[in-house]
Design a protein around this motif. Structure first.
Motif, PDB file in Angstrom:
ATOM      1  N   LEU A   1     -10.695  -9.266  12.954  1.00  0.00           N
ATOM      2  CA  LEU A   1     -11.540  -8.206  12.523  1.00  0.00           C
ATOM      3  C   LEU A   1     -10.822  -7.052  11.785  1.00  0.00           C
ATOM      4  N   PRO A   2     -10.959  -6.988  10.651  1.00  0.00           N
ATOM      5  CA  PRO A   2     -10.044  -6.085   9.837  1.00  0.00           C
ATOM      6  C   PRO A   2     -10.051  -4.696  10.232  1.00  0.00           C
ATOM      7  N   TYR A   3     -11.369  -4.215  10.586  1.00  0.00           N
ATOM      8  CA  TYR A   3     -11.202  -2.805  11.016  1.00  0.00           C
ATOM      9  C   TYR A   3     -12.719  -2.806  11.924  1.00  0.00           C
TER      10      TYR A   3
ATOM     11  N   PHE B   1       0.707  -1.386  -0.059  1.00  0.00           N
ATOM     12  CA  PHE B   1      -0.088  -0.009   0.102  1.00  0.00           C
ATOM     13  C   PHE B   1       1.157   1.230   0.051  1.00  0.00           C
ATOM     14  N   ASP B   2       0.489   2.305  -0.137  1.00  0.00           N
ATOM     15  CA  ASP B   2       1.413   3.707  -0.468  1.00  0.00           C
ATOM     16  C   ASP B   2       1.603   4.388   1.003  1.00  0.00           C
TER      17      ASP B   2
ATOM     18  N   SER C   1     -15.243   4.880   8.282  1.00  0.00           N
ATOM     19  CA  SER C   1     -16.162   3.873   7.638  1.00  0.00           C
ATOM     20  C   SER C   1     -17.495   4.853   7.274  1.00  0.00           C
ATOM     21  N   SER C   2     -17.742   6.055   7.746  1.00  0.00           N
ATOM     22  CA  SER C   2     -19.022   6.676   7.611  1.00  0.00           C
ATOM     23  C   SER C   2     -18.907   7.650   6.082  1.00  0.00           C
ATOM     24  N   GLN C   3     -17.310   7.519   5.828  1.00  0.00           N
ATOM     25  CA  GLN C   3     -16.931   8.456   4.529  1.00  0.00           C
ATOM     26  C   GLN C   3     -16.603   7.276   3.282  1.00  0.00           C
ATOM     27  N   SER C   4     -16.264   6.058   3.644  1.00  0.00           N
ATOM     28  CA  SER C   4     -15.661   5.302   2.568  1.00  0.00           C
ATOM     29  C   SER C   4     -16.541   3.877   2.466  1.00  0.00           C
TER      30      SER C   4
ATOM     31  N   VAL D   1      -5.720   5.021   2.805  1.00  0.00           N
ATOM     32  CA  VAL D   1      -6.061   4.301   3.925  1.00  0.00           C
ATOM     33  C   VAL D   1      -7.027   2.915   3.618  1.00  0.00           C
ATOM     34  N   GLU D   2      -7.887   3.119   2.660  1.00  0.00           N
ATOM     35  CA  GLU D   2      -8.763   2.052   2.071  1.00  0.00           C
ATOM     36  C   GLU D   2      -7.692   0.892   1.689  1.00  0.00           C
ATOM     37  N   ASP D   3      -6.787   1.310   0.934  1.00  0.00           N
ATOM     38  CA  ASP D   3      -5.864   0.387   0.308  1.00  0.00           C
ATOM     39  C   ASP D   3      -4.883  -0.294   1.594  1.00  0.00           C
ATOM     40  N   TYR D   4      -4.732   0.337   2.512  1.00  0.00           N
ATOM     41  CA  TYR D   4      -3.885   0.038   3.742  1.00  0.00           C
ATOM     42  C   TYR D   4      -4.797  -1.248   4.513  1.00  0.00           C
ATOM     43  N   LEU D   5      -5.942  -0.816   4.678  1.00  0.00           N
ATOM     44  CA  LEU D   5      -7.079  -1.817   5.428  1.00  0.00           C
ATOM     45  C   LEU D   5      -7.414  -3.020   4.711  1.00  0.00           C
TER      46      LEU D   5
END
Ligand code: ZN
Length: 433
Positions: free
Chosen positions: A358-360, A194-195, A387-390, A220-224
């Protein structure tokens, strides 16, 4: 607290470690350099980061020493970035660097299975090593009398500086960012990429935590996602778990034999404090993976057939077979009973094993866990839970995934004398598969 002159001392020349993940690791502080030289930190060279995972991914032999330096380097870079946004005094800087470097100091050999068999806890030993009569403690004490305690408090998350804690342990921290990339590099898979450069650029210090600038959401999406995939593809790999199973059973047997007064050809000198529950920090530090492997190789030649067989299997990667298990057709106790009828001792030749991740997630009112959310900072300064945004992160939030496997030696089943019991077990195993 003031730090001593020694705490502020810089090396006359910067030291660099070549690192395949971060390219270089930079050391300028005398304290950091002296901590790296201690025998307790050098011991981490003899503890693999991923325990038995090398049995599934042959290059995954990197050590906790590598990883600890990596976490230190990421935190060092965070501090450099954060200083553009707020003042950092040298005490906080040194505190977080030392905590990053030492956060895994108490890991034992093949961590997870050791902890289950002997009821030890690496976090407790990290604390004991930092506070006890050790070389690490002597170095930290030269910075200030209370400095060892402060470092231990950052690691066990009780320190009052929550920002510093969140840099090392939160849902997006230097520890995870290092191990995902490092484990992906050494296993040769691409899931862990991830970046990080981007994430480091969008991290912002706040009073209680590291927050992420709104524009960094996709990084952060990519990281999770990368974390989610690494858990299921790498960390919970059934072959690696099969290695842990053998180690577990061999040590269980050795402990039993010791308690029964069996006379070993190679007496388990370094294990006795573990067996007897009389463990001191110094006993604990003496046991590393080299020592454990030495005993297992020696125990191949023991007269006790079970210990000899299990040790042989571990050393030579002769693993048990495994099957998925959900408890729907038969219970563990019933399987154990069947094995016993066939003359296969389930105490040493059967193992059921479960993992979950539990990933997140984040704390909701009334939940018992202690997960702080990842916060995005909008342009107007407002904080939003990620998670309310993505939509992507929303889809994995709170998603508990569990996996259970049964382990057994196939050839021992085929050798069962009673044809009826043997047939019953074979049918059952086919049904489970
Ligand atoms: Zn770590």
């Amino acid at each position: 607290m003031m730090i001593s002159e020694y705490g502020n001392k810089k090396l006359t020349e910067e030291k660099v470690f070549k690192d395949p993940v971060h390219r270089y690791i930079h050391v300028r502080d005398q304290v950091i350099w002296d901590l790296i030289k201690t025998k307790e930190f050098q011991r981490l060279r003899r503890i693999r980061q991923l325990g038995t995972l090398y049995l599934a991914f042959h290059s995954a032999e990197h050590s906790r020493f590598n990883h600890s330096l990596g976490v230190y380097e990421i935190v060092r870079r965070m501090v450099v970035n954060f200083r553009e946004f707020e003042e950092w005094d040298n005490e906080d800087r040194l505190l977080v660097l030392c905590a990053a470097l030492l956060h895994d100091l108490g890991h034992g050999p093949f961590s997870h299975c050791f902890e289950t068999i002997f009821n030890t806890d690496h976090e407790e030993f990290t604390r004991k090593i930092i506070l006890g009569n050790t070389e690490v403690n002597a170095v930290l004490k030269k910075v200030g009398v209370d400095f060892p305690l402060e470092v231990a408090q950052v690691i066990d998350k009780t320190h009052e500086n929550k920002l510093v804690i969140s840099m090392i342990s939160s849902q997006i921290d230097a520890d995870r960012m290092d191990y995902l990339q490092r484990d992906s590099y050494y296993t040769g898979v691409s899931y862990g990429n991830f970046d990080m450069e981007r994430i480091l650029r969008v991290m912002r210090p706040s009073k209680d935590e590291v927050i992420i600038k709104d524009s960094g959401m996709h990084a952060v999406e990519d990281y999770l996602m990368s974390r989610y995939q690494m858990y299921w593809q790498i960390y919970f790999h059934p072959v690696s778990r099969g290695g842990e199973v053998l180690l577990n059973l061999a040590l269980r047997r050795a402990k039993y034999l010791h308690e029964e007064g069996y006379v070993f050809k190679q007496a388990p000198k370094y294990f006795i404090p573990f067996f007897d529950g009389t463990l001191t920090v110094h006993d604990y530090l003496r046991l590393d993976e080299m020592v454990v492997n030495f005993y297992l190789q020696e125990w191949i030649h023991e007269d006790d057939e079970v210990l000899s067989d299990l040790s042989h299997r571990f050393v030579n990667r002769d693993l048990f077979k495994y099957l998925p298990f959900d408890g729907s057709i038969i219970t563990i106790t019933e399987i154990e009973e069947l094995f016993r009828k066939g003359g296969v001792d389930p105490e040493y030749y059967f193992f059921s094993d479960s993992y979950s991740d539990l990933p997140y997630d984040y704390d909701r009112p009334g939940s018992k866990s202690n997960r702080r959310p990842i916060h995005l900072q909008k342009r107007n300064g407002e904080l939003k839970e990620i998670s309310s945004q993505s939509a992507i992160i929303h889809s994995i939030t709170g998603m508990h995934r569990m996996d259970s496997k049964l382990y057994y030696p196939k050839e021992k089943i085929l050798q069962i004398k009673d044809p009826e019991v043997k047939g019953q077990i074979i049918n059952l195993l086919n049904e489970l598969a």
